[in-house]
Design a protein around this motif. Structure first.
Motif, mmCIF file in Angstrom:
data_model
loop_
_atom_site.group_PDB
_atom_site.id
_atom_site.type_symbol
_atom_site.label_atom_id
_atom_site.label_comp_id
_atom_site.label_asym_id
_atom_site.label_seq_id
_atom_site.Cartn_x
_atom_site.Cartn_y
_atom_site.Cartn_z
ATOM 1 N N THR A 202 0.795 -1.232 0.000
ATOM 2 C CA THR A 202 0.000 0.000 0.000
ATOM 3 C C THR A 202 0.826 1.281 0.000
ATOM 4 O O THR A 202 2.020 1.261 0.297
ATOM 5 C CB THR A 202 -0.977 -0.027 1.185
ATOM 6 O OG1 THR A 202 -1.967 0.977 1.002
ATOM 7 C CG2 THR A 202 -0.251 0.184 2.503
ATOM 8 N N GLU B 161 -9.840 2.385 -8.990
ATOM 9 C CA GLU B 161 -10.420 2.764 -7.706
ATOM 10 C C GLU B 161 -11.319 3.969 -7.893
ATOM 11 O O GLU B 161 -10.968 4.905 -8.617
ATOM 12 C CB GLU B 161 -9.328 3.085 -6.688
ATOM 13 C CG GLU B 161 -9.898 3.277 -5.286
ATOM 14 C CD GLU B 161 -8.827 3.605 -4.263
ATOM 15 O OE1 GLU B 161 -8.745 2.909 -3.246
ATOM 16 O OE2 GLU B 161 -8.059 4.566 -4.494
ATOM 17 N N GLU C 136 -13.387 -1.693 -0.025
ATOM 18 C CA GLU C 136 -12.395 -1.517 1.038
ATOM 19 C C GLU C 136 -13.148 -1.459 2.367
ATOM 20 O O GLU C 136 -13.964 -0.559 2.587
ATOM 21 C CB GLU C 136 -11.564 -0.247 0.807
ATOM 22 C CG GLU C 136 -10.633 -0.409 -0.402
ATOM 23 C CD GLU C 136 -9.605 0.706 -0.558
ATOM 24 O OE1 GLU C 136 -8.673 0.556 -1.370
ATOM 25 O OE2 GLU C 136 -9.728 1.738 0.126
ATOM 26 N N GLY D 158 -11.730 -5.624 0.616
ATOM 27 C CA GLY D 158 -10.347 -5.183 0.532
ATOM 28 C C GLY D 158 -9.874 -4.425 1.753
ATOM 29 O O GLY D 158 -10.643 -4.166 2.673
ATOM 30 N N ASN D 159 -8.576 -4.109 1.741
ATOM 31 C CA ASN D 159 -7.915 -3.420 2.868
ATOM 32 C C ASN D 159 -8.065 -4.201 4.173
ATOM 33 O O ASN D 159 -8.240 -3.613 5.246
ATOM 34 C CB ASN D 159 -8.427 -1.985 3.021
ATOM 35 C CG ASN D 159 -7.765 -1.057 1.997
ATOM 36 O OD1 ASN D 159 -7.136 -1.542 1.052
ATOM 37 N ND2 ASN D 159 -7.897 0.243 2.165
ATOM 38 N N ILE E 258 -12.390 -0.987 -7.261
ATOM 39 C CA ILE E 258 -12.279 -0.859 -5.807
ATOM 40 C C ILE E 258 -13.037 0.383 -5.354
ATOM 41 O O ILE E 258 -12.891 1.446 -5.949
ATOM 42 C CB ILE E 258 -10.789 -0.717 -5.399
ATOM 43 C CG1 ILE E 258 -9.996 -1.967 -5.801
ATOM 44 C CG2 ILE E 258 -10.663 -0.450 -3.901
ATOM 45 C CD1 ILE E 258 -8.481 -1.798 -5.676
#
Lengths: 260, 260, 260
Positions: free
Chosen positions: B56, B144, B214, B235-236, B175
């Motif tokens: 990241t 994203e 996310e 995600g994340n 995303i």
């Protein structure tokens, strides 16, 4: 207890801390998936300060079998009790598989078992039966008191009654629910605070040395240490917080260095 | 999906979970600098549950080269896609180095690429060009949608339009921005809550299986699992939360053990 | 500073970052018990970005001696200074063991020492004496300004006076208290916010390059980087946040990619 690396120089400001194998002053760690090499490495630093490890939720079901076997063995070699999260037994109960679960749990090497009803309804007869069947198979038994969802909690009086009954029926320790977060469950409100009146009510004539308080947040650990001393039993401690908690118990952290 | 260590004893309470290589139900991990040995150790426990890893922010630029090469190789050997944070490509765009960035990223072994405009302004033509140039070089592309700064967000309608356009132009997944914290960015307010009307608006006719949400916080993961089932793309996820999330997907955690 | 894995492709958006051995731009890590194998592994990734490691609270007293020796050696081989948390020296002072503590600390291999009064009262003469005795034994000295308990804080003016005095008496750096949490201690309120007027007051004619700000939260790191640039000295950084902080310093994270 001597301070390994500074012995003969300074003493722990708080005295009387128990040593392993401990009857009180237990530290129960919540493990959400510490890998095997990191577990070994972590134990080389912390083994003296860890008494119980919970492979929390149903995470133990997600381990490749050899990894789980190796992990349980590593922990038990260090005199640490190990058990699957209570939710997994609750799932087995729902599926009518409680007895095979107990048998298989023993085969996998678990030596402790948690009996809880945090997410399902469970009759007193089933709860008693689980405690007894687990004891028969050689498990040491932890029961848990408290619900996971906010607003479904028991009153302090009901918790105290359940606690007394569980001990009478053979539980070795009773865990007071706090969840992983320490917030909005069991005895904690949404900010992780505890109602002092509720706490004192719960405690009236309860054997504090048979209670393990789930206390993931420092302010909770501090509250219990101030109320019960360094040898209170505390649970849901993250692996990386074990030395910090031990420092708090021994007065080696700002909050407990001086008497109140 | 069988439960490795308890198979034949209990079944996952939530059924239908996909297995690797997954088309839906992806778990994308946010990696802020997991060292190489710990990555190897972690994969021995979690590889079945991880589909994508994002190095990241610009952290991949800070790795000693041999460490980065070893890490990418480790991940790809386990069938895990790996990509640098979108901010790094944004920095390259600002410096007029987007094309060399794509070429070098491929040489380093990255197989996915994130195209974002979370911190810079980017024309539709540049965005399209980046998607196409990345596809040409063999990358699978994640775009994203959403801004990192609070108050600069797109409306659900604008997000939906961007999402549709990105997929049309070749993105494999889109995303939805949530940042590392899950607070005050993209679709989340300062406490990490999501506006349910905004969510439903965003979703109108959107292909949910091409969206990666996310969702670093448990309450967010839970919301999406309840809305879309165990095979929503999330995600994340911090590395240490992978088993906890998998337990949540499978009903092996208090919150999802029982149907609503 | 070149970006190891992307050098010749992109440059750090923020320029002028110092390299080791650094005189300014120090990153001081708070270590609550990182095991030895994980420390080695972590250093292979992060050594270029770490200048100081604090074995916080009294945790160093809880290490088995060989583990502590190995850890200190590992860190010093990478050009990283290492010191026990100030609370441990405060405990020694309370027990009348300050001088044996200094001697033993040197034998254990510590090369830095923190002199603080976060939890105890300490006269100016004792503070001065500790700085001088530590310097005599070859330690580099960090003093700490600020109290751990909310409502016991010094005014910015008192902090500034203490800071100036400490430097005059031989301290190499002065740490501004922020605790592990970054909340409700030193210069931070209960949500980790800092009073900008108080900060500017504290800073009037203070040598910012000799101050290390305890800033565990990203919003705090960001504030100091925006106020002082990428080479501000920051402390109490968790080990897993070192690359994220370095990305923030270099403009490789959304918050600092663009100039304000």
């Amino acid at each position: 207890m001597a301070l390994f690396s500074w012995e003969k120089i300074i003493d722990p400001p708080q005295t009387g801390r128990t040593e392993k194998p401990r009857l009180t002053g237990l530290t129960m760690v919540i493990d959400k998936g510490l890998p095997i090499g990191q577990t070994r490495d972590w134990l080389a630093l912390t083994a003296s300060y860890v008494d119980l490890v919970k492979l929390t939720f149903g995470t133990s079901a997600l381990y490749p079998k050899p990894v789980l076997a190796a992990k349980i063995q590593l922990l038990r070699e260090q005199g640490i009790g190990v058990f699957p999260g209570g939710t997994l037994l609750e799932a087995a109960v729902l599926q009518g598989k409680a007895i095979p679960f107990l048998d298989h749990g023993r085969e996998l090497g678990f030596d402790f078992l948690e009996v809880s009803d945090g997410s399902i309804a469970m009759s007193p007869a089933v709860r008693r039966g689980l405690i007894q069947e687990a004891k028969k198979r050689g498990f040491r038994v932890l029961t848990e008191v408290g619900k996971k969802k906010p607003g479904t909690g028991l009153s302090p009086r009901e918790m105290r009654a359940q606690l007394a009954l569980d001990l009478e029926e053979g539980a070795d320790f009773v865990i007071i629910e706090g969840r992983e977060s320490g917030k909005g469950a069991g005895i904690y409100d949404e900010s992780g605070e505890i109602d002092p009146d509720g706490l004192e009510n719960l405690l009236a004539s309860a054997p504090w040395d048979r209670i393990i308080w789930e206390a993931p947040l420092k302010k909770q650990q501090l509250l219990f240490i101030k109320r019960f001393g360094p040898n209170v039993n505390l649970g849901n401690i993250p692996p990386g917080e074990v030395l910090a908690l031990e420092a708090l118990r021994l007065g080696l952290r700002g909050d407990t260095l001086l008497p109140e």
